[in-house]
Design a protein around this motif. Structure first.
Motif, PDB file in Angstrom:
ATOM      1  N   ALA A 247       0.830  -1.218   0.000  1.00  0.00           N
ATOM      2  CA  ALA A 247       0.000   0.000   0.000  1.00  0.00           C
ATOM      3  C   ALA A 247       0.858   1.259   0.000  1.00  0.00           C
ATOM      4  CB  ALA A 247      -0.952  -0.041   1.197  1.00  0.00           C
ATOM      5  N   GLU A 248       0.542   2.173   0.933  1.00  0.00           N
ATOM      6  CA  GLU A 248       1.209   3.485   0.912  1.00  0.00           C
ATOM      7  C   GLU A 248       2.689   3.377   1.208  1.00  0.00           C
ATOM      8  OE1 GLU A 248       1.691   3.229   5.164  1.00  0.00           O
ATOM      9  OE2 GLU A 248       0.367   2.269   3.721  1.00  0.00           O
ATOM     10  N   GLN A 249       3.122   2.351   1.945  1.00  0.00           N
ATOM     11  CA  GLN A 249       4.554   2.220   2.239  1.00  0.00           C
ATOM     12  C   GLN A 249       5.339   1.909   0.968  1.00  0.00           C
ATOM     13  OE1 GLN A 249       6.046   0.515   5.973  1.00  0.00           O
ATOM     14  NE2 GLN A 249       7.079  -1.039   4.736  1.00  0.00           N
ATOM     15  N   GLY A 250       4.821   1.007   0.159  1.00  0.00           N
ATOM     16  CA  GLY A 250       5.471   0.722  -1.111  1.00  0.00           C
ATOM     17  C   GLY A 250       5.472   1.941  -2.017  1.00  0.00           C
ATOM     18  N   PHE A 251       4.349   2.676  -2.015  1.00  0.00           N
ATOM     19  CA  PHE A 251       4.257   3.866  -2.848  1.00  0.00           C
ATOM     20  C   PHE A 251       5.255   4.934  -2.409  1.00  0.00           C
ATOM     21  CE2 PHE A 251       2.289   8.160  -3.134  1.00  0.00           C
ATOM     22  CZ  PHE A 251       2.470   8.337  -4.499  1.00  0.00           C
ATOM     23  N   LEU A 252       5.332   5.198  -1.101  1.00  0.00           N
ATOM     24  CA  LEU A 252       6.225   6.241  -0.611  1.00  0.00           C
ATOM     25  C   LEU A 252       7.684   5.896  -0.859  1.00  0.00           C
ATOM     26  CD1 LEU A 252       4.458   7.165   2.748  1.00  0.00           C
ATOM     27  CD2 LEU A 252       4.575   8.550   0.670  1.00  0.00           C
ATOM     28  N   ASN A 253       8.040   4.616  -0.728  1.00  0.00           N
ATOM     29  CA  ASN A 253       9.422   4.213  -1.014  1.00  0.00           C
ATOM     30  C   ASN A 253       9.774   4.469  -2.477  1.00  0.00           C
ATOM     31  OD1 ASN A 253      11.226   2.606   1.095  1.00  0.00           O
ATOM     32  ND2 ASN A 253       9.083   2.292   1.641  1.00  0.00           N
ATOM     33  N   TRP A 254       8.814   4.240  -3.357  1.00  0.00           N
ATOM     34  CA  TRP A 254       9.064   4.508  -4.779  1.00  0.00           C
ATOM     35  C   TRP A 254       9.047   6.004  -5.062  1.00  0.00           C
ATOM     36  CZ3 TRP A 254       5.325   6.753  -8.070  1.00  0.00           C
ATOM     37  CH2 TRP A 254       5.732   6.867  -9.403  1.00  0.00           C
ATOM     38  N   TYR A 255       8.105   6.706  -4.481  1.00  0.00           N
ATOM     39  CA  TYR A 255       7.925   8.127  -4.796  1.00  0.00           C
ATOM     40  C   TYR A 255       9.145   8.952  -4.399  1.00  0.00           C
ATOM     41  CZ  TYR A 255       5.506  12.619  -5.213  1.00  0.00           C
ATOM     42  OH  TYR A 255       5.138  13.894  -5.578  1.00  0.00           O
ATOM     43  N   PHE A 256       9.666   8.697  -3.192  1.00  0.00           N
ATOM     44  CA  PHE A 256      10.786   9.493  -2.704  1.00  0.00           C
ATOM     45  C   PHE A 256      12.144   8.896  -3.062  1.00  0.00           C
ATOM     46  CE2 PHE A 256       7.333  11.062  -0.039  1.00  0.00           C
ATOM     47  CZ  PHE A 256       7.533  12.423  -0.147  1.00  0.00           C
ATOM     48  N   LYS A 257      12.146   7.656  -3.454  1.00  0.00           N
ATOM     49  CA  LYS A 257      13.381   7.000  -3.896  1.00  0.00           C
ATOM     50  C   LYS A 257      14.518   7.304  -2.933  1.00  0.00           C
ATOM     51  CE  LYS A 257      11.935   7.010  -8.735  1.00  0.00           C
ATOM     52  NZ  LYS A 257      10.695   7.809  -8.608  1.00  0.00           N
ATOM     53  N   GLY A 258      15.583   7.918  -3.400  1.00  0.00           N
ATOM     54  CA  GLY A 258      16.750   8.130  -2.527  1.00  0.00           C
ATOM     55  C   GLY A 258      16.765   9.463  -1.824  1.00  0.00           C
TER      56      GLY A 258
END
Length: 338
Positions: A252-263
């Motif tokens: 859910a949102e955890q996977g999305f946030l990890n992708w969205y903010f990347k490094g």
């Protein structure tokens, strides 16, 4: 009326119509250019007719009326005045004890911030809301952010995209988000007035490494988030969260946030989001940090759902449960909850 006069009047009206069309075109082009310049990589000018986006996206002017918070201010070393908030969310009556104890634990350390609790209207009974308010939370109803239509998400994460609302809280300069299954056991005020945002990058997050199947990192856990609100980012998230091909949807949102903010995230020490599975998979870390951890995150089990110690077999997990239970008992002894 002569034909000549009729033509003159018609052309006279057409002039105004043409001028109005030109003015509308000018403002449209100006607005589009401004958005493009201010939002750099965060805006994709598409899907603007999406119903969800139309209903949830907001402007900087409207957001101050939408969030009538207390806006407490404090002075910090560099003489800046900042407005601070700690935010959590409750989507089910089953989590009321967790929210109560979390709120009490924040008041116990004299947190220098407003305590804001998101909830979804018509989800909770009045007793739950009253109990949350009594322990010090300012209740704020938010609209549920639906997960992507075709997302495959674990049931317990179905409401978690709703936490993205924290990026729209423009009444505050800095927000610390805590899941309902966290517990604050030592002072964390330094997170709110510290220097993690000293480079003024709006996208920068304060996060802690996640633990999954014994593996520590590289992804971060979304149960503790230190952010600077940004309406541009919030509106852009409403668009990009539907790009499931890029990040998957199981988490859910955890996977999305990890992708969205990347490094582009600022990593915090484990003591600020001490996942209780560390007590099982990384006992050396647990022994080293057990007397220093500040925020415990009960991901392996929910302490407010454990009524008997024989439900837990590991001594370290029992110790962590006892920490939560002592805070619960202390809260009751202070007569904060009837």
């Amino acid at each position: 009326m002569s034909v000549q006069n009729l033509l003159f009047l018609s052309s006279y009206h057409y002039r105004y119509i043409i001028i109005i069309i030109l003015l509308i075109s000018f403002f449209f082009i100006f607005d589009w250019t401004s958005i493009s310049k201010s939002s750099h990589r965060f805006i994709i000018p598409s899907i603007r007719n999406n119903l969800l986006i139309r209903n949830l996206s907001i402007s900087k002017k409207s957001v101050q009326k939408q969030y009538p918070f207390i806006n407490r201010t404090i002075n910090i070393n560099n003489s800046r005045v900042v407005r601070l908030a700690v935010v959590s969310a409750i989507y089910s009556d089953d989590y009321v004890e967790g929210i109560e104890v979390l709120g009490y634990s924040l008041r116990r350390i004299n947190i220098q911030a407003d305590l804001i609790l998101f909830y979804i209207s018509n989800r909770l009974n009045q007793v739950t809301l009253d109990r949350c308010r009594k322990v010090g939370w300012f209740l704020y109803a938010v609209r549920r952010i639906e997960p992507p239509r075709f997302a495959i998400i674990y049931q317990r994460f179905h409401d978690q995209y709703t936490k993205l609302h924290i990026w729209s809280m423009m009444g505050y300069d800095r927000v610390l988000y805590l899941d309902a299954d966290t517990l604050v056991i030592r002072d964390v005020n330094e997170l709110l007035y510290g220097t993690i945002f000293e480079d003024d990058r709006d996208e920068l997050l304060g996060v802690v490494e996640d633990v999954w199947q014994g593996q520590l990192g590289p992804n971060f856990n979304a149960g503790v988030l230190l952010i600077r609100p940004n309406v541009t980012i919030f509106n852009d998230m409403l668009i990009k969260m539907h790009n499931m091909a890029a990040y998957g949807s199981y988490w859910a949102e955890q996977g999305f946030l990890n992708w969205y903010f990347k490094g582009s995230t600022g990593r915090l020490p484990l003591i600020y989001n001490f996942n209780n599975v560390l007590a099982i998979y990384h006992r050396d870390i647990y022994k080293r940090l057990r007397n220093r951890m500040k925020i415990i995150h009960y991901t392996y089990y929910k302490p407010f759902h454990i009524k008997k110690l024989n439900q837990l077999s590991d001594p370290s997990l029992i110790e962590l449960w006892n920490m939560w239970n002592r805070m619960h008992d202390d809260m009751l002894n202070q007569s904060l909850i009837s």
